[in-house]
Design a protein around this motif. Structure first.
Motif: not given
Lengths: 244, 244
Positions: B86, B88, B90, B104, B107, B110-111, B165-168, B170-171
DNA sequence: GCTGACATATTGTCCGACAATATGTCAATT
DNA sequence: AATTGACATATTGTCGGACAATATGTCAGC
């Protein structure tokens, strides 16, 4: 004694994959600029020496990523992938991973306050004008659950757009598509927190106009924590997988 | 007076798109579970009442998102989209948007601290063991630029994975693929900051093992700020678009 | 200059075909 | 009994050609 020949596992990539990769490279490298038309399928077929069917499969591979759009419903045109287009595939992935509201909230807690902070120095007059319009509209529809939800989502989206940071926009795309619609929707229906939402938005907006990053960040954190309390009070299954 | 009939603009979606969407729905709704084989192209063609070519184009649309993989290089199997797959698409989108290192980095700011904080309460023994191994390895290769870069990226990736945390995950996928390789690579080559990197990693790791979220977050922030200073000192074009 | 008829180009969809390869079956061999 | 080998079968990858629908370009006629 025979030599120990080391054959590398030959990777027999299908032609449509190879073609797709070549086109993709041509696009991201800027060889074909955004806005330009892609050559027609027949010419591509001739150039690569394959059939039109193969070319079409290769194109489909790229089409889903959003780098190819339709100019006039016939010819394909190279387009900048839009946030929501890319976000959709990310969201599909998250749904399949059975992502929970909790997980999405954690990401939101990392990105939304950041967006508020950044927006202070990057928001243009146009951005602020859009935010103003959103606040007015929010006040009007405060008692209409559906309209309120829509306005709430739009506020966060406008705010993120005001950072003009495409990496941030893409990273938070799933929030727009998965998290807010479902989670905020539940809170709004259960608690009718229209007033609280509006007040928080106003403070955030005020901090941005006053160019006060710390305050903007702080109020967004409060806003998100408030939202989380709403979820918990309503007992709305924070740890369950998001349902698309 | 003739009635004012209101025809809605009919949206003539191509068949391969409709089919693709139907299959996608079947997958994300769990109707076809991950690991199961997709029906063969011919049976799909019969079921949907279209030709095999159309089915193939529909499948290509989904294949790029990573929800379809190859079981044995023949039959297609429904798979959980992997982070890097995924990521790639993005990343392609970000490259086309001419995203800058600065964006970048914001971001990442933040993460990554968020990941450090969360990992404190979610990291398993296995996660910690992997981190330990990484630290040992980092100490060994501290003077080898390429190996150090690889170890540095791996540390951040292991840390993020420890949040589960899959959302994290992927983000922050684009960070792994675009940001760190280019940006850290430049800093490492310019400043040889192996010692500083290792010390920061050790502090973060220590805070996680001590279950001290605030300290873990704080050290990661320091680490990222330190990195930014490196970029600025080296005058390495923080505001230029990332080159893929 | 505008309109309408007409040819052209391009995509969407269909059909049929064949090669390469994985899978299943079953007999022969050890 | 387990392994091997031969053979039929199933499935995907690729090809080639065909036609309908529709957007685009051209050109005569008003």
């Amino acid at each position: 004694m025979p030599k120990n020949i080391n054959f590398d596992k030959l990777s027999h990539q299908p032609a449509y994959r190879v073609v797709s990769e070549k086109i993709r490279n041509a696009i991201v490298s800027g060889e074909i600029k955004t806005g330009e038309l892609l050559p027609t399928e027949t010419t591509l077929a001739e150039q690569f020496g394959v059939t039109r069917s193969t070319i079409r499969e290769a194109i489909r591979l790229l089409e889903h990523g959003g780098m190819l759009g339709r100019a006039d419903r016939k010819r394909l045109v190279v387009t900048l992938p839009q946030t929501d287009t890319v976000g959709r595939s990310v969201s599909s992935a998250l749904l399949m991973h059975r992502v929970t509201y909790e997980e999405l909230w954690q990401v939101a807690m990392g990105l939304e306050p950041l967006a508020s902070k950044l927006a202070c120095s990057t928001a243009t007059a146009k951005d602020k004008q859009r935010l103003t319009a959103n606040l007015v509209h929010t006040a009007e529809v405060m008692d209409n659950h559906d309209a309120l939800l829509e306005a709430e989502i739009e506020f966060h989206d406008l705010l993120a757009n005001a950072t003009h940071n495409s990496a941030l926009l893409l990273a938070r795309a799933p929030l727009n598509e998965l998290f807010y619609p479902a989670a905020w929707g539940a809170v709004i229906r259960a608690l009718s927190p229209g007033k609280r939402i509006l007040v928080a938005h106003q403070h955030i907006y005020g901090a941005i106009c006053a160019n006060n990053p710390d305050k903007a960040e702080e109020w967004m954190k409060k806003h998100m924590l408030d939202f989380r309390r709403g979820i918990e009070m309503g007992n709305l299954g924070f740890n369950e997988p998001v349902k698309g």
